[in-house]
Design a protein around this motif. Structure first.
Motif, mmCIF file in Angstrom:
data_model
loop_
_atom_site.group_PDB
_atom_site.id
_atom_site.type_symbol
_atom_site.label_atom_id
_atom_site.label_comp_id
_atom_site.label_asym_id
_atom_site.label_seq_id
_atom_site.Cartn_x
_atom_site.Cartn_y
_atom_site.Cartn_z
ATOM 1 N N LEU A 67 0.799 -1.232 0.000
ATOM 2 C CA LEU A 67 0.000 0.000 0.000
ATOM 3 C C LEU A 67 0.831 1.281 0.000
ATOM 4 O O LEU A 67 0.408 2.303 -0.541
ATOM 5 C CB LEU A 67 -0.944 0.014 1.202
ATOM 6 C CG LEU A 67 -2.025 -1.064 1.203
ATOM 7 C CD1 LEU A 67 -2.786 -1.048 2.515
ATOM 8 C CD2 LEU A 67 -2.959 -0.882 0.027
ATOM 9 N N GLU A 68 2.004 1.241 0.625
ATOM 10 C CA GLU A 68 2.817 2.449 0.768
ATOM 11 C C GLU A 68 3.132 3.138 -0.562
ATOM 12 O O GLU A 68 2.960 4.359 -0.682
ATOM 13 C CB GLU A 68 4.109 2.116 1.514
ATOM 14 C CG GLU A 68 4.954 3.327 1.836
ATOM 15 C CD GLU A 68 6.172 2.939 2.636
ATOM 16 O OE1 GLU A 68 6.246 3.366 3.792
ATOM 17 O OE2 GLU A 68 7.026 2.205 2.117
ATOM 18 N N PRO A 69 3.555 2.422 -1.608
ATOM 19 C CA PRO A 69 3.857 3.134 -2.858
ATOM 20 C C PRO A 69 2.627 3.771 -3.503
ATOM 21 O O PRO A 69 2.742 4.784 -4.197
ATOM 22 C CB PRO A 69 4.450 2.062 -3.769
ATOM 23 C CG PRO A 69 4.243 0.767 -3.109
ATOM 24 C CD PRO A 69 3.900 1.012 -1.686
ATOM 25 N N ILE A 70 1.459 3.223 -3.252
ATOM 26 C CA ILE A 70 0.224 3.788 -3.815
ATOM 27 C C ILE A 70 -0.109 5.106 -3.128
ATOM 28 O O ILE A 70 -0.378 6.119 -3.779
ATOM 29 C CB ILE A 70 -0.939 2.787 -3.672
ATOM 30 C CG1 ILE A 70 -0.649 1.539 -4.502
ATOM 31 C CG2 ILE A 70 -2.261 3.419 -4.071
ATOM 32 C CD1 ILE A 70 -1.582 0.381 -4.227
ATOM 33 N N PHE A 71 -0.071 5.118 -1.806
ATOM 34 C CA PHE A 71 -0.396 6.335 -1.064
ATOM 35 C C PHE A 71 0.718 7.370 -1.183
ATOM 36 O O PHE A 71 0.455 8.576 -1.170
ATOM 37 C CB PHE A 71 -0.692 6.015 0.398
ATOM 38 C CG PHE A 71 -2.026 5.360 0.581
ATOM 39 C CD1 PHE A 71 -3.186 6.113 0.625
ATOM 40 C CD2 PHE A 71 -2.142 3.986 0.681
ATOM 41 C CE1 PHE A 71 -4.426 5.522 0.776
ATOM 42 C CE2 PHE A 71 -3.379 3.381 0.836
ATOM 43 C CZ PHE A 71 -4.521 4.152 0.876
ATOM 44 N N GLU A 72 1.945 6.922 -1.293
ATOM 45 C CA GLU A 72 3.084 7.821 -1.439
ATOM 46 C C GLU A 72 2.923 8.690 -2.690
ATOM 47 O O GLU A 72 3.307 9.860 -2.702
ATOM 48 C CB GLU A 72 4.374 7.002 -1.520
ATOM 49 C CG GLU A 72 5.633 7.795 -1.633
ATOM 50 C CD GLU A 72 6.026 8.547 -0.382
ATOM 51 O OE1 GLU A 72 6.749 9.543 -0.512
ATOM 52 O OE2 GLU A 72 5.615 8.155 0.716
#
Length: 190
Positions: free
Chosen positions: A125-130
């Protein structure tokens, strides 16, 4: 599992997710559950959790128990539970740790199984929200910290007018004129 460098296959997935999120801001990622249960994602999540050490959760299972049982076997069973959507998080173990002032601070300890799942979800999820965050936001972002934000001149995202004082969060200091709104306790117009 001593090397915590992100595996190339995980980096490739993260770059693809980030690129898609950056290119199409309105895109909805509907099928991510299968990515969390990938063998490489779970293995890297386990390695990250292992490096953090930590106490066992309510099930009493620690990393030594998992290694005796077999890490690959344990991760395989976890991946199967995720793929079959039968995985359910366990309760949190509550402990109290002493503070400097003599009081106790509550601390919740997740099971290792839950920690690995949360870390795997974060890896996906982190790269999507980043991709959605503006560059001036530094909180809870990889490779960024408060000192870097401070080096930018403090709260660069919301400049204050000259001569104004910094307000405390809403509700803590209602008498300050800059914090007041037409309705007491309501959010200021932005």
């Amino acid at each position: 599992m001593g090397n915590l460098t992100t595996p190339e296959s995980v980096q490739k997935l993260q770059k693809a997710l980030h690129a898609k999120a950056k290119a199409e801001a309105g895109y909805r990622f509907y099928a991510l559950y299968d990515k969390i249960s990938r063998e490489d994602i779970l293995a890297h999540a386990y390695a990250q959790c292992r490096s953090n050490k930590g106490a066992p959760g309510v099930d009493g299972q620690d990393f030594a128990d998992i290694e005796v049982y077999g890490v690959q076997r344990w991760l395989g069973e976890l991946a199967l539970a995720l793929r079959q959507e039968t995985y359910r998080p366990d309760p949190i173990r509550r402990v109290f740790i002493p503070k400097a002032n003599g009081k106790l601070r509550p601390l919740g300890i997740s099971t290792l199984r839950d920690r690995v799942c949360m870390t795997a979800a974060m890896l996906v999820l982190e790269p999507i929200f980043e991709a959605d965050l503006p560059p001036e936001q530094y909180a809870y972002r990889p490779g960024r910290n408060a000192q870097q934000a401070g080096g930018r001149g403090g709260s660069a995202a919301i400049p204050r007018p000259p001569g104004s004082r910094r307000c405390r969060p809403r509700g803590l200091l209602r008498k300050h004129s800059a914090c007041r709104t037409s309705k007491v306790g309501s959010a200021p117009d932005r």
